[in-house]
Design an enzyme around this catalytic site. Structure first.
Site, PDB file in Angstrom:
ATOM      1  N   ARG A  11       0.829  -1.208   0.000  1.00 52.79           N
ATOM      2  CA  ARG A  11       0.000   0.000   0.000  1.00 52.79           C
ATOM      3  C   ARG A  11       0.857   1.249   0.000  1.00 52.79           C
ATOM      4  NH1 ARG A  11      -5.248  -0.782   1.667  1.00 52.79           N
ATOM      5  NH2 ARG A  11      -5.472   1.367   0.973  1.00 52.79           N
ATOM      6  N   ASP A 144       8.036  -6.277   2.445  1.00 54.25           N
ATOM      7  CA  ASP A 144       7.100  -7.195   3.088  1.00 54.25           C
ATOM      8  C   ASP A 144       6.516  -8.358   2.280  1.00 54.25           C
ATOM      9  OD1 ASP A 144       6.465  -7.819   5.598  1.00 54.25           O
ATOM     10  OD2 ASP A 144       4.872  -6.355   5.866  1.00 54.25           O
ATOM     11  N   HIS A 168       8.793  -7.280   7.231  1.00 55.32           N
ATOM     12  CA  HIS A 168       8.291  -6.659   8.462  1.00 55.32           C
ATOM     13  C   HIS A 168       7.774  -7.684   9.459  1.00 55.32           C
ATOM     14  CE1 HIS A 168       8.329  -2.325   7.295  1.00 55.32           C
ATOM     15  NE2 HIS A 168       8.471  -2.881   6.101  1.00 55.32           N
ATOM     16  N   ARG A 277      -3.948  -3.916  16.381  1.00 51.20           N
ATOM     17  CA  ARG A 277      -4.883  -4.235  15.316  1.00 51.20           C
ATOM     18  C   ARG A 277      -5.594  -5.493  15.792  1.00 51.20           C
ATOM     19  NH1 ARG A 277      -3.566  -6.486  11.157  1.00 51.20           N
ATOM     20  NH2 ARG A 277      -1.358  -6.830  11.563  1.00 51.20           N
ATOM     21  N   LYS A 282      -2.189 -11.018  17.715  1.00 51.01           N
ATOM     22  CA  LYS A 282      -1.879  -9.997  18.716  1.00 51.01           C
ATOM     23  C   LYS A 282      -2.215 -10.419  20.141  1.00 51.01           C
ATOM     24  CE  LYS A 282      -0.492  -6.887  15.605  1.00 51.01           C
ATOM     25  NZ  LYS A 282       0.875  -6.351  15.507  1.00 51.01           N
ATOM     26  N   ARG A 315      -8.857  -6.391   8.266  1.00 52.89           N
ATOM     27  CA  ARG A 315      -9.159  -7.563   7.423  1.00 52.89           C
ATOM     28  C   ARG A 315     -10.540  -8.166   7.717  1.00 52.89           C
ATOM     29  NH1 ARG A 315      -3.057  -9.978   8.346  1.00 52.89           N
ATOM     30  NH2 ARG A 315      -2.102  -7.992   7.887  1.00 52.89           N
ATOM     31  N   ASP A 376       4.910 -11.514  16.655  1.00 52.77           N
ATOM     32  CA  ASP A 376       4.905 -10.202  16.005  1.00 52.77           C
ATOM     33  C   ASP A 376       6.284  -9.948  15.419  1.00 52.77           C
ATOM     34  OD1 ASP A 376       3.791  -7.774  15.280  1.00 52.77           O
ATOM     35  OD2 ASP A 376       3.152  -7.246  17.313  1.00 52.77           O
ATOM     36  N   LEU A 380       5.375  -1.931  17.082  1.00 54.65           N
ATOM     37  CA  LEU A 380       5.755  -0.529  17.215  1.00 54.65           C
ATOM     38  C   LEU A 380       5.101   0.154  18.407  1.00 54.65           C
ATOM     39  CD1 LEU A 380       5.797   0.528  13.462  1.00 54.65           C
ATOM     40  CD2 LEU A 380       7.709  -0.086  14.937  1.00 54.65           C
ATOM     41  N   GLU A 384       6.421   3.197  20.773  1.00 56.31           N
ATOM     42  CA  GLU A 384       5.716   4.484  20.883  1.00 56.31           C
ATOM     43  C   GLU A 384       5.460   4.823  22.353  1.00 56.31           C
ATOM     44  OE1 GLU A 384       3.462   3.512  16.634  1.00 56.31           O
ATOM     45  OE2 GLU A 384       2.264   3.636  18.470  1.00 56.31           O
ATOM     46  N   TYR A 503      40.322 -37.340  -4.964  1.00 54.48           N
ATOM     47  CA  TYR A 503      40.129 -38.587  -5.709  1.00 54.48           C
ATOM     48  C   TYR A 503      38.681 -38.754  -6.206  1.00 54.48           C
ATOM     49  CZ  TYR A 503      40.177 -43.473  -6.987  1.00 54.48           C
ATOM     50  OH  TYR A 503      40.040 -44.629  -7.702  1.00 54.48           O
TER      51      TYR A 503
HETATM   52  P1  ADQ Z   1       1.414  -4.171  12.470  1.00 59.42           P
HETATM   53  O1  ADQ Z   1       1.003  -5.593  12.582  1.00 59.42           O
HETATM   54  O2  ADQ Z   1       0.384  -3.261  11.954  1.00 59.42           O
HETATM   55  O3  ADQ Z   1       2.741  -3.985  11.604  1.00 59.42           O
HETATM   56  P2  ADQ Z   1       2.540  -2.647  14.855  1.00 59.42           P
HETATM   57  O4  ADQ Z   1       3.999  -2.703  14.757  1.00 59.42           O
HETATM   58  O5  ADQ Z   1       2.078  -2.761  16.242  1.00 59.42           O
HETATM   59  O6  ADQ Z   1       1.815  -3.793  14.019  1.00 59.42           O
HETATM   60  O7  ADQ Z   1       2.041  -1.279  14.271  1.00 59.42           O
HETATM   61  C1  ADQ Z   1       0.736  -0.850  14.494  1.00 59.42           C
HETATM   62  C2  ADQ Z   1       0.618   0.684  14.293  1.00 59.42           C
HETATM   63  O8  ADQ Z   1      -0.747   1.039  14.278  1.00 59.42           O
HETATM   64  C3  ADQ Z   1       1.270   1.446  15.416  1.00 59.42           C
HETATM   65  O9  ADQ Z   1       1.924   2.570  14.919  1.00 59.42           O
HETATM   66  C4  ADQ Z   1       0.079   1.881  16.301  1.00 59.42           C
HETATM   67  O10 ADQ Z   1       0.246   3.108  16.957  1.00 59.42           O
HETATM   68  C5  ADQ Z   1      -1.018   2.008  15.291  1.00 59.42           C
HETATM   69  N1  ADQ Z   1      -2.308   1.675  15.926  1.00 59.42           N
HETATM   70  C6  ADQ Z   1      -2.649   0.528  16.516  1.00 59.42           C
HETATM   71  N2  ADQ Z   1      -3.891   0.599  16.999  1.00 59.42           N
HETATM   72  C7  ADQ Z   1      -4.361   1.812  16.692  1.00 59.42           C
HETATM   73  C8  ADQ Z   1      -5.616   2.479  16.894  1.00 59.42           C
HETATM   74  N3  ADQ Z   1      -6.657   1.925  17.496  1.00 59.42           N
HETATM   75  N4  ADQ Z   1      -5.736   3.717  16.418  1.00 59.42           N
HETATM   76  C9  ADQ Z   1      -4.706   4.289  15.777  1.00 59.42           C
HETATM   77  N5  ADQ Z   1      -3.537   3.726  15.567  1.00 59.42           N
HETATM   78  C10 ADQ Z   1      -3.356   2.491  16.006  1.00 59.42           C
HETATM   79  C11 ADQ Z   1       3.691  -4.837  10.899  1.00 59.42           C
HETATM   80  C12 ADQ Z   1       4.225  -6.029  11.680  1.00 59.42           C
HETATM   81  C13 ADQ Z   1       4.838  -5.556  12.977  1.00 59.42           C
HETATM   82  C14 ADQ Z   1       5.920  -4.522  12.708  1.00 59.42           C
HETATM   83  C15 ADQ Z   1       5.412  -3.428  11.794  1.00 59.42           C
HETATM   84  C16 ADQ Z   1       6.513  -2.475  11.355  1.00 59.42           C
HETATM   85  O11 ADQ Z   1       3.184  -6.949  11.934  1.00 59.42           O
HETATM   86  O12 ADQ Z   1       5.372  -6.645  13.683  1.00 59.42           O
HETATM   87  O13 ADQ Z   1       6.316  -3.943  13.927  1.00 59.42           O
HETATM   88  O14 ADQ Z   1       4.824  -3.977  10.622  1.00 59.42           O
HETATM   89  O15 ADQ Z   1       7.569  -3.159  10.760  1.00 59.42           O
END
Ligand code: ADQ
Length: 746
Positions: A11, A144, A168, A277, A282, A315, A376, A380, A384, A503
């Protein structure tokens, strides 16, 4: 930076949305990846290629105008996928076949060959889009699991392009990866890259074992040699853009307002935060169950704690995700219904995306952040949260199955499958001594801020540039066919020669059983005449036992014999053998033998040969594909088992051999050099892994020749044993004949 970057991901950081009045509008996403890529793209004048994410009418003029605007003003080039390709590719193979297996959920795997076709087709469409935009010298960075086939597709069309790939998500263990249908194609797809990077060393190692087990491809810790080129391997954990969070902590009105509201609502209560997500990887239900357990066991928490669970829908077209949603709703209902009171809701469940300002307010508020994925790539959210805790407040509870755990050792680690102990760790997090809490959080904070996403992007690009520029040099070091005139001339000019000949497989073909490979008279005669030349020191090396060597070559005068890959040697004219080192205690054989015997039982036609220094499993007579497959499995199994010992398991031509590292032909070379010092013609020829030890030890300028296909460190290659015999025949006659100009081995 002068080279232009092309980022390719499923994307784009932009999405199309049709507004209520039917007009197409652009939505920007501000994920960590976009933050990392944007400055890199700006600095390099680069572009981003990805799917528009939408399969509505491509010909709609207003929609097309929006996409044109993306290309012109945002440097984002949208790919269009036909609806059925998009579904099979994205919801199908990517998210219902690859995603579950890569996250260790084989039970969720669903495979439909039509979806595989769509995956291939989508990767092809991506490939074409990149090729259309590519300019010589560009760096291509593919992201990815949706694009595993793209590196090789690109390599075929753009052989000189610099192609990097970052995964990723986790790379699963070599026990799980082979479950995947089309696993060979997926690995081969990745092998088109110059650089393959993973979130952790663990993932990288698992990728290497899968390569070995599935494709029989050996690799080194940081490199895969592919014959014509090398692929660099890296572990590069992704970071976040800390300022995007911390800048909101001071002086941002919206964040401040959210914070004040939440504080007022939960004053006096401990706040535990979870942000995911809504994906089965998760661990949301597991967290809720562990939380219920905590509430039941720690009654003092009653009315004094709240779990805020933010869960972004994801999804939703896939059944499993619907089931998960139902399960989570039920669990939340149960906890709040059974354990709550009129004044207290133990779980606050928010099933939608929230704005960054509100997220940061929650990070600021939370006493504990509970990250519980069952698997995972990185995670992230953990970073954060830590970024928002510069003052050392807050505790991070982190699943050991998140990639983040590899670098966040100061977090309180949990096994999310163990609900009882997880509950105990969360209880500990809530009461952690202030000093310990600050110490842990400060260490984490420093690392998250240092290893940010910009640093990650720079490291990836630097590694990619290096890997791509090494490709040219690597090609120059690749072996070429031996030219007979050239080597003959060098041979004739020399006055002190050292010739080291393997050999089996080198001067004779392989036989079904080791005992059947006795030397024909022509070979004996040729060896004798080479050894008779007083300028020559000729050694015959073999993995064979002393007995075979004595029986077959004992009467060839002037010949050095080297047995068991260099562990034993015999000087010309001597009647006894000497050991390179005192034989190691062979008690290791007792533990390795049962494993090899188990493989004999599994593989009709295979057998074990016992030598003084080694054990060899032969599978020449086994069904070929099955034999090779089992050999790969055996080596990966033994590699793990022998890692701490001086023993190594190596694959040879239809064999797997276990022997001490030092019993190798490289060591024997050192001994031979003492016998023939200052040689001005060094020649070695061999066909398998054990000969590579020798080639590696020989100085530049030596005539090292690898026989047959496969990758090698030798300077030259010869196609087969017959060509080697012809070459040796020419050496034997060299003193008398002057012919053979300009020919090379056929
Ligand atoms: P994701 O599986 O999407 O990424 P993650 O690394 O946790 O998982 O990233 C999620 C992002 O979405 C974070 O920035 C978070 O702040 C944001 N987010 C989550 N819930 C939210 C909500 N309700 N509202 C707004 N924002 C929200 C994939 C891989 C991970 C890897 C990343 C990056 O699965 O393991 O860490 O890529 O490489």
């Amino acid at each position: 930076m002068s080279t232009r970057l092309i980022v390719v991901s499923n994307r784009l950081p932009l999405a199309l949305r049709k507004s209520e009045d039917g007009v197409w509008v652009t939505e920007k996403s501000s994920g960590g990846l976009a933050s990392a890529m944007n400055p890199l793209l700006r600095n390099t004048g680069g572009i981003w290629i990805g799917w528009s994410g939408d399969t509505a009418d491509e010909h709609d003029e207003q929609r097309r105008a929006v996409l044109r605007d993306w290309a012109r003003n945002e440097h984002c080039f949208a790919i269009e996928l036909p609806a059925e390709v998009a579904t099979g590719f994205y919801e199908g193979f990517a998210n219902q076949t690859l995603w579950p297996v890569f996250h260790y959920f084989p039970s969720q795997l669903r495979f439909d060959p039509k979806e595989w076709d769509a995956y291939v087709e989508a990767n092809r469409i991506f490939c074409q889009a990149v090729v259309d935009q590519y300019r010589s010298g560009d760096l291509i960075w593919v992201h990815d699991y949706q694009l595993l086939l793209l590196p090789q597709m690109l390599r075929e069309v753009l052989p000189d392009a610099a192609i990097g790939f970052f995964l990723h998500i986790p790379f699963p263990s070599s026990e799980v990866f082979p479950i995947l249908p089309r696993r060979e194609d997926l690995l081969k797809g990745l092998l088109g890259a110059d650089l393959l990077a993973f979130q952790t060393h663990g993932h990288l190692q698992q990728f290497r074992s899968s390569l070995l087990r599935v494709l029989g491809l050996e690799s080194r810790v940081a490199e895969i040699g592919l014959g014509g080129r090398a692929i660099r391997l890296e572990a590069l954990p992704i970071g976040i853009a800390p300022d995007e969070y911390t800048n909101l902590l001071v002086g941002d009105q919206a964040t401040e307002q959210h914070y004040t509201e939440w504080v007022a609502r939960y004053a006096g209560r401990k706040v535990v935060l979870a942000v995911d997500r809504l994906d089965y990887t998760k661990g949301v239900p597991e967290r809720l169950r562990a939380y219920a357990r905590l509430l039941r066991s720690a009654t003092e928490l009653k009315e004094n704690i709240v779990l805020i669970q933010i869960a972004v829908p994801t999804r939703e077209g896939i059944d499993t995700y619907q089931d998960l949603r139902t399960e989570v709703n039920q669990l939340v209902g149960e906890i709040n219904g059974k354990l709550g009171t009129p004044d207290w809701t133990p779980v606050v469940y928010i099933n939608r995306a929230i704005e960054r300002e509100e997220l940061v307010a929650l990070y600021k508020l939370a006493d504990v952040c509970w990250i519980g994925p069952l698997r995972d790539g990185m995670n992230l959210v953990s970073k954060e949260y830590v970024a928002c805790k510069a003052d050392g407040g807050g505790v991070l509870v982190l699943s050991e199955f998140a990639g983040a755990a590899a670098e966040m050792g100061e977090a309180l680690l949990i096994n999310p499958f163990d609900e009882e102990r997880t509950a105990a760790v969360v209880a500990r997090a809530l009461t952690l001594d202030e000093q310990e809490r600050r110490d842990r959080m400060r260490a984490l904070h420093g690392r998250v801020v240092r290893n940010d996403v910009f640093h990650w992007g720079d490291r990836f690009l630097a590694a990619l540039e290096e890997a791509a520029s090494a490709r040219g040099r690597y090609a120059d070091t690749q072996p070429r066919r031996v030219r007979i005139s050239e080597i003959q001339e060098a041979y004739l000019r020399a006055s002190r020669r050292l010739l080291i000949l393997d050999y089996d497989g080198t001067v004779v073909p392989f036989a079904d059983f080791p005992q059947q490979a006795a030397p024909p008279p022509t070979v004996l005669k040729m060896l004798a005449s080479l050894a008779a030349d007083s300028s020559n020191c000729v050694a015959l090396t073999s993995g064979r036992r002393i007995r075979d060597m004595d029986q077959w070559f004992g009467r060839v005068e002037g010949l050095w014999l080297i047995a068991e890959h260099g562990a034993e040697f015999k000087q010309p004219g001597s009647s006894s053998w000497e050991s390179l080192r005192s034989p190691a205690k062979a008690d290791w054989k007792a533990s390795v033998m049962p494993i090899l015997e188990h493989f004999v039982d599994r593989t009709p036609g295979s057998f074990v040969e016992e030598k003084d220094y080694s054990l060899v499993w032969h599978h020449r007579l086994a069904e070929p594909e099955f034999g090779v497959w089992l050999a790969n499995e055996l080596v990966s199994m033994l590699e793990a088992m022998l890692a701490e010992t001086e023993l190594r398991a190596t694959r040879g031509a239809n064999i797997v051999e276990v022997k001490p590292v030092w019993a190798n032909k490289g060591e024997a070379f050192t001994r031979l050099q003492e016998a023939q010092p200052h040689a001005d013609f060094l020649f070695a020829v061999g066909d398998d892994r054990t000969d590579e030890d020798l080639f590696e030890r020989m100085p530049d300028g030596a005539w090292t020749v690898h026989v047959g296909p496969g990758s090698t460190g030798a300077a030259f290659v010869a196609p087969d044993f017959e060509s080697v015999r012809r070459l040796l025949g020419i050496f034997a006659e060299a003193g008398t004949s002057a012919g053979a100009h300009g020919r090379s081995l056929p």
